[in-house]
Design an enzyme around this catalytic site. Structure first.
Site, PDB file in Angstrom:
ATOM      1  N   GLU A 192      18.846  25.808 -23.231  1.00 28.18           N
ATOM      2  CA  GLU A 192      19.391  25.317 -24.493  1.00 28.18           C
ATOM      3  C   GLU A 192      18.804  23.921 -24.671  1.00 28.18           C
ATOM      4  OE1 GLU A 192      23.601  24.584 -26.836  1.00 28.18           O
ATOM      5  OE2 GLU A 192      23.318  23.845 -24.809  1.00 28.18           O
TER       6      GLU A 192
ATOM      7  N   ASP B 231      22.548  25.610 -19.988  1.00 24.75           N
ATOM      8  CA  ASP B 231      23.267  24.787 -20.953  1.00 24.75           C
ATOM      9  C   ASP B 231      22.674  23.371 -21.038  1.00 24.75           C
ATOM     10  OD1 ASP B 231      25.650  24.629 -22.684  1.00 24.75           O
ATOM     11  OD2 ASP B 231      26.329  23.103 -21.274  1.00 24.75           O
TER      12      ASP B 231
ATOM     13  N   ASP C 214      25.398  31.978 -17.599  1.00 26.34           N
ATOM     14  CA  ASP C 214      25.274  30.673 -18.248  1.00 26.34           C
ATOM     15  C   ASP C 214      25.361  29.575 -17.184  1.00 26.34           C
ATOM     16  OD1 ASP C 214      25.457  28.635 -20.274  1.00 26.34           O
ATOM     17  OD2 ASP C 214      26.395  30.124 -21.590  1.00 26.34           O
TER      18      ASP C 214
ATOM     19  N   HIS D 119      28.102  31.163 -30.034  1.00 26.64           N
ATOM     20  CA  HIS D 119      29.483  30.706 -29.874  1.00 26.64           C
ATOM     21  C   HIS D 119      29.688  29.270 -30.362  1.00 26.64           C
ATOM     22  CE1 HIS D 119      27.291  29.027 -26.606  1.00 26.64           C
ATOM     23  NE2 HIS D 119      28.290  28.232 -26.302  1.00 26.64           N
ATOM     24  N   ASP D 120      28.617  28.563 -30.692  1.00 31.62           N
ATOM     25  CA  ASP D 120      28.721  27.182 -31.179  1.00 31.62           C
ATOM     26  C   ASP D 120      28.496  27.080 -32.682  1.00 31.62           C
ATOM     27  OD1 ASP D 120      29.068  26.158 -28.611  1.00 31.62           O
ATOM     28  OD2 ASP D 120      26.926  25.769 -28.335  1.00 31.62           O
TER      29      ASP D 120
HETATM   30  O1  TEU Z   1      26.247  23.064 -26.461  1.00 28.61           O
HETATM   31  C1  TEU Z   1      25.511  21.894 -26.594  1.00 28.61           C
HETATM   32  C2  TEU Z   1      25.505  21.218 -27.895  1.00 28.61           C
HETATM   33  O2  TEU Z   1      25.109  20.082 -27.961  1.00 28.61           O
HETATM   34  C3  TEU Z   1      25.972  21.817 -29.159  1.00 28.61           C
HETATM   35  O3  TEU Z   1      25.503  23.041 -29.460  1.00 28.61           O
HETATM   36  C4  TEU Z   1      27.438  21.663 -29.279  1.00 28.61           C
HETATM   37  O4  TEU Z   1      28.082  22.872 -29.548  1.00 28.61           O
HETATM   38  C5  TEU Z   1      27.705  20.774 -30.430  1.00 28.61           C
HETATM   39  O5  TEU Z   1      26.960  19.640 -30.313  1.00 28.61           O
HETATM   40  C6  TEU Z   1      29.140  20.414 -30.478  1.00 28.61           C
HETATM   41  O6  TEU Z   1      29.325  19.701 -31.617  1.00 28.61           O
HETATM   42  C7  TEU Z   1      26.497  23.531 -25.182  1.00 28.61           C
HETATM   43  C8  TEU Z   1      27.393  24.751 -25.228  1.00 28.61           C
HETATM   44  O7  TEU Z   1      26.732  25.803 -25.880  1.00 28.61           O
HETATM   45  C9  TEU Z   1      28.680  24.371 -25.867  1.00 28.61           C
HETATM   46  O8  TEU Z   1      29.530  25.478 -26.048  1.00 28.61           O
HETATM   47  C10 TEU Z   1      29.340  23.340 -24.996  1.00 28.61           C
HETATM   48  O9  TEU Z   1      30.480  22.854 -25.626  1.00 28.61           O
HETATM   49  C11 TEU Z   1      28.397  22.167 -24.695  1.00 28.61           C
HETATM   50  O10 TEU Z   1      27.089  22.573 -24.348  1.00 28.61           O
HETATM   51  C12 TEU Z   1      28.909  21.397 -23.508  1.00 28.61           C
HETATM   52  O11 TEU Z   1      28.732  22.162 -22.351  1.00 28.61           O
END
Ligand code: TEU
Ligand code: CA
Length: 573
Positions: free
Chosen positions: A269, A215, A113, A344-345
């Site tokens: 992403e 990311d 990642d 994971h989000d």
């Molecule tokens: O996520 C980016 C992101 O904008 C969303 O999926 C986020 O989880 C959500 O907006 C929160 O409310 C990535 C990662 O996957 C996430 O785990 C991190 O927290 C984020 O970036 C910051 O690095």
């Protein structure tokens, strides 16, 4: 051979070039919650190593590991303080090398990642950068000198006041952080910073990793004059962030400088990127990324303008189909998609899109896995979804660990908002729903740890766990292995054309996958009622049922009497 020539040579099979990352199935591991090897309650690299045979037994081809780099863990590793060191809680570089070789011995690739939109404020670059206005790292980040007044508003996802500018007394300036104040945004407009990032990428690729998940890569480019957000964005900050002036230039440069020199894969992403912009990222001519994650499906069924509250009216299957069909069509002739229903989000796949009641958890988990593995896109399976893990639905704020939930909670509390309403919504949408420890067996802490887990386990582990499912022929786990094999066996499930049937049907999602003379029909009952589905005469006759998630499947000639959450993959004659 160029991708185009390759595509032409392959034309008797498909119109796109073949690649390992199009044919592979990805298994996502959140290291903190997978397996703890030393009793500190935190999953780690040795834990993953101890489960390599399990991972191999799934049949997956690629593992995507969430961040494992040194980090103060303000956002569980998405705040990196050293990109070339392993987080001590997770182990050592030697452990990493063992994990990589262990995967490679089993013919599984490893994608890591890359968190390069921001670093941790504890990264040496940032420490230097904030130390003085003339420091040579100053321009590695975005600073706004206070004598120019307050900069125009930028929204932060992880700030209690939604303010992405943090004032720093030391140099009397503000710095930018789209996420938490401990996650300052890196300044990609600085060519030196970009070269540093490419160096880090090469470091890992030279070690042998097979690619990167990148990311929030859609956010890296910023208009550094920081003007007011143009009105056309209607205060949709993510959309504005995803339209930085030099984004595509940087992605192409990254590809040229790094990725094009390796046989690796990249998946970005891409928050707030829609179908109209999609091909710019992954078109075979654009030379940027291989694939990306869009957010249309995971944002679906949430209330607009309210932070992650489920829409009380729920979501509709027709809407769901529309999203996946339109994303399929974008990549029908060019580029390639990725498909996921959880990560994971996001909350757990079965709790959100299926039905996690004891009666239907297994059937609907299998149905959703059938969907992921029969679409024309690279499937990404989040750990635990292969055994049908469910949302934990914490009642108490003390049980939550995620900065996202905690920050919103405090914000709502401090502004006298409706905390109960928020907490209720979090049961459906909170990220911690997917971050509870993997459930290995029926022993204490589900075999995840000998110590105290860093986050509570889902109390359902005694009946939802991998060991139990190993012993049951018809478990979700064994079904996952079978459907995955099927995808490998029938190239039409990978490269075949996707065609949606009965667009208006609110219970059944049905589609065909066609490659040359081979035709496969997929029927998925997304409802808890019986739903008949008639195979249209012009597409063929039911041949062989390749897989079915329930004990039996009932046909009346060309009508399939689908039971609740029934899924079937059928070869047509
Ligand atoms: O996520 C980016 C992101 O904008 C969303 O999926 C986020 O989880 C959500 O907006 C929160 O409310 C990535 C990662 O996957 C996430 O785990 C991190 O927290 C984020 O970036 C910051 O690095
Ligand atoms: Ca540990």
């Amino acid at each position: 051979m160029s991708e185009k020539q390759n595509a032409q040579n392959n034309s008797e099979h498909s119109i796109v070039a073949k690649n390992w990352w199009k044919e592979g199935v990805v298994y996502q591991i959140y290291p903190r919650s997978f397996k703890d090897s030393n009793g500190d309650g935190i999953g780690d690299l040795q834990g993953i190593i101890s489960k390599l045979d399990y991972i191999q037994s799934l049949g997956v081809d690629i593992v995507w590991l969430n961040p494992i780099f040194a980090s103060p863990n303000d956002d569980n590793g998405y705040d990196v303080s050293d990109y070339c060191a392993i987080m001590p809680e997770f182990g050592t570089m030697n452990d990493f090398d063992l994990l990589l070789s262990g995967l490679h011995e089993r013919n599984i690739k490893l994608v890591i990642d890359g968190v390069f939109n921001h670093s941790s404020d504890e990264h040496i670059w940032f420490k230097e950068s904030r130390s003085s206005r003339t420091n040579k790292y100053r321009n590695y980040y975005h600073w706004w000198p206070a004598e120019k007044g307050k900069p125009h508003h930028r929204f932060s996802f992880f700030d209690e006041n939604n303010d992405a500018w943090k004032y720093d007394e030391l140099t009397d300036a503000y710095y930018l952080h789209y996420f938490s104040a401990k996650q300052p945004d890196l300044n990609w407009e600085n060519p030196q910073l970009r070269q540093e990032i490419y160096k880090i990428m090469r470091f890992w690729l030279d070690k042998g990793v097979d690619g990167f998940r990148l990311d929030v890569i859609s956010f890296i480019s910023k208009d550094v004059s920081f003007p007011p957000i143009p009105e056309i964005y209607n205060n949709d900050f993510p959309r504005y962030y995803a339209n930085g002036p030099h984004l595509h230039q940087y992605l192409q440069e990254m590809n040229k400088e790094v990725f094009s020199n390796y046989n690796c894969m990249t998946v970005g992403e891409c928050v707030a990127v829609d179908i109209n912009d999609a091909l710019q990222f992954v078109d075979s001519e654009s030379k940027a990324l291989n694939m990306f994650f869009h957010f249309d499906s995971v944002d679906y069924g949430y209330k607009k303008n309210e932070f992650k509250q489920p829409d009380p009216n729920g979501w509709k299957l027709t809407g769901f189909k529309e999203i996946f069909s339109k994303w399929n069509d974008v990549f029908a002739d060019n580029g390639w998609g990725s498909i996921y229903l959880g990560n994971h989000d996001q909350p757990r796949m079965v709790s959100r899109w299926g039905n996690d009641s004891p009666e239907y958890r297994e059937a609907s988990s299998k149905m959703l896995l059938t969907f992921l593995l029969t679409m024309r896109s690279t499937p990404y399976i989040y750990m635990g979804d292969e055994i049908g893990m469910r949302n934990i639905r914490f009642n108490a704020i003390e049980d939550y660990r995620d900065i996202d939930t905690l920050k919103n909670y405090h914000q709502i509390k401090n502004t006298n908002g409706d905390v109960d309403y928020f907490m209720e919504g979090q049961k459906a949408t909170a990220r911690d729903n997917a971050r509870t420890p993997f459930q290995w067996n029926e022993k204490e802490h589900a075999g995840f740890t000998d110590g105290e887990p860093w986050i509570k386990l889902n109390p359902d582990w005694e009946f939802v766990n991998a060991a139990l499912q190993e012993t049951m022929e018809d478990s979700v786990l064994n079904y996952f292995r079978k459907i995955l094999k099927l995808r490998k066996q029938f190239p039409e499930l990978i490269y075949g054309k996707y065609e949606l049937l009965e667009k208006e049907n609110e219970e059944v999602y049905a589609y065909t996958r066609i490659l040359n003379d081979e035709k496969i029909l997929v029927v998925l009952n997304f409802s808890k009622t019986n739903a008949p589905f008639s195979i249209p005469e012009n597409i063929g006759l039911p041949g062989e049922v390749l897989i079915n998630n329930l004990k039996e499947i009932i046909f009346h000639k060309s009508v399939i009497e689908l039971l609740p959450y029934q899924a079937a993959v059928i070869r047509l004659l």
